[in-house]
Design a protein around this motif. Sequence first.
Motif, short mmCIF file in Angstrom:
data_model
loop_
_atom_site.label_atom_id
_atom_site.label_comp_id
_atom_site.label_asym_id
_atom_site.label_seq_id
_atom_site.Cartn_x
_atom_site.Cartn_y
_atom_site.Cartn_z
N LEU A 106 0.83 -1.20 0.00
CA LEU A 106 0.00 0.00 0.00
C LEU A 106 0.87 1.25 0.00
CD1 LEU A 106 -2.89 -0.93 2.48
CD2 LEU A 106 -3.18 -0.22 0.10
N TYR A 107 1.94 1.23 0.79
CA TYR A 107 2.80 2.41 0.85
C TYR A 107 3.60 2.56 -0.46
CZ TYR A 107 5.51 6.18 2.85
OH TYR A 107 6.07 7.41 3.09
N ASN A 108 4.00 1.43 -1.03
CA ASN A 108 4.65 1.48 -2.35
C ASN A 108 3.72 2.14 -3.38
OD1 ASN A 108 6.93 0.24 -1.42
ND2 ASN A 108 6.46 -1.78 -2.26
N LEU A 109 2.46 1.72 -3.35
CA LEU A 109 1.47 2.27 -4.27
C LEU A 109 1.32 3.78 -4.05
CD1 LEU A 109 -0.66 1.80 -6.47
CD2 LEU A 109 -2.31 1.26 -4.66
N GLN A 110 1.31 4.17 -2.78
CA GLN A 110 1.22 5.59 -2.46
C GLN A 110 2.41 6.37 -3.01
OE1 GLN A 110 -1.28 7.65 -0.42
NE2 GLN A 110 -0.15 8.78 -1.97
N LEU A 111 3.60 5.81 -2.85
CA LEU A 111 4.81 6.47 -3.35
C LEU A 111 4.77 6.62 -4.88
CD1 LEU A 111 7.49 4.69 -1.12
CD2 LEU A 111 6.76 7.08 -0.94
N ILE A 112 4.29 5.58 -5.54
CA ILE A 112 4.18 5.63 -7.01
C ILE A 112 3.18 6.69 -7.43
CG2 ILE A 112 3.48 4.34 -9.07
CD1 ILE A 112 4.37 1.77 -7.50
N ASP A 113 1.99 6.66 -6.81
CA ASP A 113 0.94 7.62 -7.18
C ASP A 113 1.34 9.05 -6.83
OD1 ASP A 113 -0.62 5.61 -8.19
OD2 ASP A 113 -1.87 5.39 -6.41
N SER A 114 2.07 9.22 -5.73
CA SER A 114 2.54 10.56 -5.36
C SER A 114 3.57 11.07 -6.36
CB SER A 114 3.16 10.54 -3.95
OG SER A 114 2.17 10.31 -2.98
N ASP A 117 -0.08 -2.31 -11.83
CA ASP A 117 0.41 -3.63 -11.44
C ASP A 117 0.38 -3.81 -9.91
OD1 ASP A 117 0.81 -4.21 -14.08
OD2 ASP A 117 2.96 -3.79 -14.06
N HIS A 118 0.81 -2.77 -9.19
CA HIS A 118 0.79 -2.84 -7.72
C HIS A 118 -0.64 -2.96 -7.20
CE1 HIS A 118 5.05 -1.94 -7.54
NE2 HIS A 118 5.01 -2.03 -6.23
N ALA A 119 -1.54 -2.17 -7.79
CA ALA A 119 -2.94 -2.21 -7.35
C ALA A 119 -3.54 -3.59 -7.57
CB ALA A 119 -3.74 -1.15 -8.10
N ALA A 120 -3.14 -4.25 -8.66
CA ALA A 120 -3.68 -5.57 -8.98
C ALA A 120 -3.22 -6.63 -7.98
CB ALA A 120 -3.26 -5.98 -10.39
N SER A 121 -2.09 -6.36 -7.31
CA SER A 121 -1.56 -7.34 -6.35
C SER A 121 -2.13 -7.15 -4.95
CB SER A 121 -0.03 -7.24 -6.29
OG SER A 121 0.37 -6.01 -5.70
N ILE A 122 -2.91 -6.10 -4.77
CA ILE A 122 -3.50 -5.81 -3.45
C ILE A 122 -4.98 -6.17 -3.49
CG2 ILE A 122 -3.97 -3.97 -1.78
CD1 ILE A 122 -1.58 -2.44 -3.01
N PRO A 170 -8.89 -6.29 -3.38
CA PRO A 170 -9.84 -5.26 -3.82
C PRO A 170 -10.38 -4.36 -2.70
CG PRO A 170 -10.30 -7.31 -4.94
CD PRO A 170 -9.25 -7.62 -3.92
N ARG A 171 -10.64 -4.95 -1.53
CA ARG A 171 -11.23 -4.16 -0.44
C ARG A 171 -10.27 -3.06 0.00
NH1 ARG A 171 -9.86 -4.79 4.94
NH2 ARG A 171 -8.41 -6.54 4.92
N LEU A 172 -8.96 -3.38 0.03
CA LEU A 172 -7.97 -2.38 0.43
C LEU A 172 -7.78 -1.32 -0.65
CD1 LEU A 172 -5.23 -4.56 2.19
CD2 LEU A 172 -6.87 -3.01 3.25
N ILE A 173 -7.81 -1.75 -1.92
CA ILE A 173 -7.68 -0.80 -3.03
C ILE A 173 -8.86 0.15 -3.03
CG2 ILE A 173 -7.85 -0.60 -5.54
CD1 ILE A 173 -5.06 -1.16 -4.53
#
Length: 259
Positions: free
Chosen positions: A16-24, A174-179, A181-184
């Motif tokens: 989740l934090y990786n995804l945040q870093l990417i999106d940021s 790709d990161h979102a797909a590995s998390i 659905p409820r968390l995404i």
Amino acid sequence: MAKKTEATVEDKLRELYNLQLIDSRVDEIRNVRGELPLEVQDLEDEVEGLKTRMSKLDAHTEELSQKVKDKKNLIEESKTLIAKYSEQQKNVRNNREFNSLSKEIEFQELEIELAEKHIREFKAQIEQQKEVVDKSKERLADRSDHLKHKKSELSEILEETQKEENALLKMSEDHAASIEPRLIKAYTRIRTNVKNGLAVVPIERGASGGSYFTIPPQVQVEIASRKKIITDEHSGRILVDAALAQEQVEKMEKVFAKL
């Protein structure tokens, strides 16, 4: 079993934090572009509007010029009729015919006066239109130059950032797909509703990142244990401990450097 659960939750937090870093990172790139795409669009609309206005002005000027020509033709026709009636007056047999021709001559003279009045009015309108057209041409030239500059500026920024942005968007997907659905779903909802799009933040000086609300010590300990996903009661953001955040920042910076 507990150890497996702990690892799973920690992995979810890291992802989740990786995804945040990417999106940021994507947000930062888009912030560099700022309002430029909107400025370009506004300028394009303004230039198109000026062109449309000038086209209408040109059409109206052409219409007025044609009216001037028509009135001049009418004057010539009236002059021809006056000459004709004047010649006929020389051969009349009585006063009634003479007076009738005089009235016809008088009518044609009035037609000439009215046509000349209209010609003056049309020419005055044409002059006014020319002033408006000249100002519109100046405005169009200025706005077109400005648009060219802004488009060039936007093109340079896009050229510099588009490749990285596309790679980051693919990485985000790709990161979102590995998390799960409820968390995404939760992540997306929080990111949409909070300032700066920060849905996952680390604890900084005892408070959640980006806020001044202090996190109780016992909650900080619980966050650091990485046994469950905890959200800030004030902002709704998902919280991670500073150590985990730093580890992921260092890891992702190496990934970003390769883009």
